[in-house]
Design an enzyme around this catalytic site. Structure first.
Site, PDB file in Angstrom:
ATOM      1  N   TRP A 115       0.836  -1.212   0.000  1.00  0.00           N
ATOM      2  CA  TRP A 115       0.000   0.000   0.000  1.00  0.00           C
ATOM      3  C   TRP A 115       0.860   1.248   0.000  1.00  0.00           C
ATOM      4  O   TRP A 115       0.539   2.239  -0.677  1.00  0.00           O
ATOM      5  CB  TRP A 115      -0.972  -0.010   1.177  1.00  0.00           C
ATOM      6  N   ASP A 144      -1.754   6.847   6.159  1.00  0.00           N
ATOM      7  CA  ASP A 144      -2.781   5.893   5.743  1.00  0.00           C
ATOM      8  C   ASP A 144      -3.020   4.980   6.940  1.00  0.00           C
ATOM      9  O   ASP A 144      -2.156   4.195   7.314  1.00  0.00           O
ATOM     10  CB  ASP A 144      -2.265   5.096   4.532  1.00  0.00           C
ATOM     11  N   LYS A 195     -11.963  -1.976   6.807  1.00  0.00           N
ATOM     12  CA  LYS A 195     -11.125  -2.783   7.687  1.00  0.00           C
ATOM     13  C   LYS A 195     -11.539  -2.625   9.150  1.00  0.00           C
ATOM     14  O   LYS A 195     -11.478  -3.561   9.900  1.00  0.00           O
ATOM     15  CB  LYS A 195      -9.647  -2.404   7.542  1.00  0.00           C
TER      16      LYS A 195
HETATM   17  C1  LIG Z   1      -7.032  -2.006   2.099  1.00  0.00           C
HETATM   18  C2  LIG Z   1      -6.025  -0.936   2.183  1.00  0.00           C
HETATM   19  C3  LIG Z   1      -5.950   0.101   1.234  1.00  0.00           C
HETATM   20  C4  LIG Z   1      -6.843   0.160   0.022  1.00  0.00           C
HETATM   21  O1  LIG Z   1      -8.115   0.508   0.374  1.00  0.00           O
HETATM   22  P1  LIG Z   1      -9.279   0.671  -0.715  1.00  0.00           P
HETATM   23  O2  LIG Z   1     -10.358   1.265   0.109  1.00  0.00           O
HETATM   24  O3  LIG Z   1      -9.568  -0.682  -1.254  1.00  0.00           O
HETATM   25  O4  LIG Z   1      -8.784   1.590  -1.772  1.00  0.00           O
HETATM   26  C5  LIG Z   1      -5.011   1.085   1.421  1.00  0.00           C
HETATM   27  N1  LIG Z   1      -4.171   1.062   2.475  1.00  0.00           N
HETATM   28  C6  LIG Z   1      -4.199   0.092   3.403  1.00  0.00           C
HETATM   29  C7  LIG Z   1      -3.264   0.115   4.544  1.00  0.00           C
HETATM   30  C8  LIG Z   1      -5.125  -0.941   3.269  1.00  0.00           C
HETATM   31  O5  LIG Z   1      -5.169  -1.919   4.193  1.00  0.00           O
END
Ligand SMILES: *Cc1c(COP(=O)(O)O)cnc(C)c1O
Length: 355
Positions: free
Chosen positions: A99, A166, A190
């Site tokens: 990511w 993030d 998540k």
């Molecule tokens: C799942 C995830 C993403 C991507 O998220 P989307 O909503 O599918 O774009 C980005 N960063 C992390 C750390 C993730 O776990």
């Protein structure tokens, strides 16, 4: 048979959150209408988004001067919105996994990107520690929890530049000092809600500095000015987020979530370390409390598939590791119970006893 959902994302939500969301889809506020078929500008929905925003601020103790946004596009859209809005010349990124790399790729479209450190050579099995943050960058971007590799940065870093994170896979799992960040973003699926909404917490006075035209929808100021209502927001995921935030509050807030996260992770990691069949894949000090990655010890490699089948028969769902790590990944987000972790451990013990 009872199912234990260890899926990495979209993932487990507390059952009452799902039930309340289902109720609102059938009949919202006793209106005889679904939340999916009313105006997002109705006072009933306005109350939902207002409460969701207020709960984010309350639970994370968001200081004055920050906005909480509910946007579409997933965390992946933030990979480009962040540099669009914040990158003037140069940005620094800590490369801790897939990511983080994807975020860097987008930033390169807008300026120079400095990789301050990377654990790519070790397949991201640790969080790099020996690095310094350059002072001539517009911001440093980090990924607090690396969902695929199972590493986590659990403390708020002190850096001499703007810090952007993030937090898609560990937001609301522990208290965070929001004042140390200029922006935090998280795809909801998540730890917050169903897929379809992304929460962004952004410091207002840092917006509007990038020397470029920004398309309206990609400009954070649009959404700050319109209270996430510039266009139709993802209403059902926002409702689900509100219910989940209420649930988190009822459980005792982020301190309680943190305590539970530590308990859950300890139960599973202890068994990984004790059990002769398995080993963890990451440095112990960087182990994620949200995604627990483990593989068969080399001498038991051929038991991978049999263990997967054994665990599946016992009701364990979603424990297959990501293809770039292999083995297993048990995701233990907020809604995972201690009982679920104990059931997984029992399964590992019983399988060991057979071999
Ligand atoms: C799942 C995830 C993403 C991507 O998220 P989307 O909503 O599918 O774009 C980005 N960063 C992390 C750390 C993730 O776990």
């Amino acid at each position: 048979m009872k199912k234990y959902n260890f899926t990495a994302g979209p993932c487990i939500l507390n059952r009452t959150v799902i039930e309340k969301t289902a109720e609102a889809i059938l009949d919202f506020n006793g209106m005889g209408l679904s939340i999916a078929e009313i105006s997002h500008r109705s006072k009933d929905f306005q109350a939902v988004i207002d409460e969701a925003e207020a709960l984010v601020k309350e639970l994370l103790e968001v200081p004055e001067g920050y906005s909480v946004l509910f946007l579409g596009g997933g965390a992946s859209l933030e990979f480009c919105m962040i540099p669009y809005n914040f990158l003037i010349k140069k940005a620094a990124y800590l490369n801790t996994g897939v990511w983080a790399k994807k975020a860097m790729k987008e930033a390169k479209l807008f300026g120079e990107v400095v990789e301050v450190a990377s654990s790519a050579d070790a397949n991201y099995t640790f969080i790099p520690k020996d690095w310094t943050c350059p002072t001539d960058v517009d911001y440093l971007h980090i990924t607090t929890n690396n969902t695929i590799y199972g590493t986590e940065i659990r403390k708020d870093l002190d850096v001499p530049v703007r810090l952007i994170a993030d937090m898609s896979s560990d937001i609301f799992s522990r208290p965070v000092d929001v004042s140390k960040y200029d922006a935090i973003y998280a795809g909801a699926q998540k730890n917050l809600s169903m897929a379809g909404v992304t929460v962004v917490i952004v410091k207002n006075d840092v917006l509007g500095r990038a020397p470029r035209e920004i398309p309206t929808m990609l400009d954070y100021r649009t959404h700050v000015d319109k209270g996430s209502m510039f266009n139709t927001p993802p209403v059902v995921p926002i409702y689900c987020a509100m219910q989940n935030l209420r649930w988190i509050k009822e459980q005792g807030g982020l301190k309680a979530m943190d305590k539970l996260a530590q308990q859950r992770a300890e139960i599973v990691y202890n068994e990984i370390d004790r059990n002769k069949l398995f080993r963890g894949t990451v440095e112990k000090e960087d182990r994620s409390l949200m995604n627990i990655c483990f593989v068969m010890n080399d001498e038991y490699a051929e038991l991978e598939k049999p263990f997967f089948d054994f665990a599946t028969e016992r009701g364990m769902v979603g424990i297959k590791g990501h293809r770039s790590v292999g083995g297993f990944r048990a995701s233990t987000y907020n809604a995972m119970t201690i009982e679920g972790c104990e059931a997984l451990v029992q399964c590992m013990k019983d399988f060991e006893a057979q071999h």
